[in-house]
Write an enzyme that holds these catalytic residues in place. Structure first.
Site, PDB file in Angstrom:
ATOM      1  N   GLU A  47      -8.365 -31.389  27.050  1.00 24.53           N
ATOM      2  CA  GLU A  47      -8.512 -31.868  26.092  1.00 24.53           C
ATOM      3  C   GLU A  47      -9.748 -32.508  25.769  1.00 24.53           C
ATOM      4  OE1 GLU A  47      -4.006 -31.531  26.059  1.00 24.53           O
ATOM      5  OE2 GLU A  47      -5.407 -32.426  27.163  1.00 24.53           O
ATOM      6  N   THR A  48     -10.354 -32.209  24.508  1.00 23.53           N
ATOM      7  CA  THR A  48     -11.571 -32.999  24.075  1.00 23.53           C
ATOM      8  C   THR A  48     -11.241 -33.978  22.666  1.00 23.53           C
ATOM      9  OG1 THR A  48     -13.055 -31.441  25.154  1.00 23.53           O
ATOM     10  CG2 THR A  48     -13.991 -32.877  23.352  1.00 23.53           C
TER      11      THR A  48
END
Length: 307
Positions: A47-48
């Protein structure tokens, strides 16, 4: 040429290149959703986190996997707030964070530990045949059935719905070899974004349990160390009184220590607290592994933008 500051921060560890790497884009107000998705795909971590201004909280965050946007992410929340503290953008204390599931409290301690208050727990039992689930996970169905009488299969959510699967021994967790298509199919049927298999047969004596998280439906075949799922598992254990003795309630530990990531060479540890007043809180440390810049084409005319 203008660039966008982008970081990789390893969460739930004090050591770089361990735990779970999260992308962090601290200034994303000028990015479109398509650009955020492209950056997340380029970074290729689970995830970012993209931070933008908020009218309802101190700041807003959007989370993207390499393939899609998701509503909540524990490890990226911890990682990003450690960065914000180290970058002198925030001070220790409680911060309001707007997410797709609502505004959540994030507590930042002076030593860099970050606590995330998750969404209200929802735990629902589900009916999946152990033979089918075992085949999907590459785990002997007997290892699931052995503990299923006391701890049933259930979808638990503190922001993201997770299918929680108890397993008897560590050797079966370590030997899991999932059929990702079958995992996606089961998840779709029970309304879960991923599967968290766990055992109380942990590697370290101080750990409550050992878990592995598979979420191919959102582009994450295996997540090394999962904050939001850890909260969901703690809510599950609380709902099924996993620590009560012979029906005697009130024995739930003040704090759980969930270990994860050892079988993908990214060991990490998640602290989880559950109580009636504060709800489910997930905590941990983080360390920055990479701090640099990324060139981002403009969505409209292919110019380079600054963010």
């Amino acid at each position: 040429m203008q660039t966008c500051r982008t970081l990789l921060v390893d969460a739930f560890t004090d050591e770089p290149l361990a735990g779970n790497a999260a992308g962090v884009v601290p200034d994303a107000d000028d990015l479109t959703a398509d650009q955020m998705q492209a950056i997340a795909r380029e970074l290729s971590v689970s995830e970012t986190a993209f931070f933008v201004e908020s009218e309802d909280a101190d700041r807003r965050v959007r989370f993207f996997t390499p393939t899609t946007e998701i509503d909540l992410c524990g490890h990226a929340t911890v990682a990003s707030h450690v960065h914000l503290l180290e970058d002198d953008r925030i001070e220790p204390g409680t911060h309001a964070l707007e997410t797709n599931v609502g505004v959540l409290d994030i507590d930042v301690e002076t030593d860099g530990t970050v606590w995330m208050t998750q969404d209200d727990p929802e735990v629902e039992p589900v009916d999946v045949e152990y033979e089918r689930l075992g085949a999907a996970l590459g785990i002997d169905p007997a290892a699931l059935r052995d503990v299923g009488e006391d701890l049933p299969l259930a979808v638990s959510s503190t922001g993201l719905p997770i299918l929680v699967v108890p397993v008897n021994f560590l050797e079966h967790i370590g030997g899991a070899d999932p059929d990702m298509e079958a995992v996606v199919e089961i998840g779709e049927e029970v309304g879960a974004l991923g599967v968290y298999a766990f055992t109380f047969d942990a590697i370290e004596a101080d750990s409550t349990l050992h878990g592995r998280m598979f979420a191919p439906a959102v582009g994450i075949p295996e997540d090394p160390v999962t904050g939001t799922a850890s909260g969901s598992v703690a809510a599950y254990l609380d709902a099924y009184t996993a620590f009560d003795n012979e029906g005697e309630s009130g024995n739930f530990p003040d704090e759980l220590r969930l270990e994860q990531g050892h079988f993908v060479d990214r060991p990490g540890y998640v602290r989880v607290r559950v109580d009636n007043e504060s709800g489910v809180r997930v905590g941990g440390r983080a360390t920055t592994a990479l701090d640099g810049s990324l060139v981002v084409p403009d969505a409209a005319d292919d110019d380079i933008i600054e963010c």
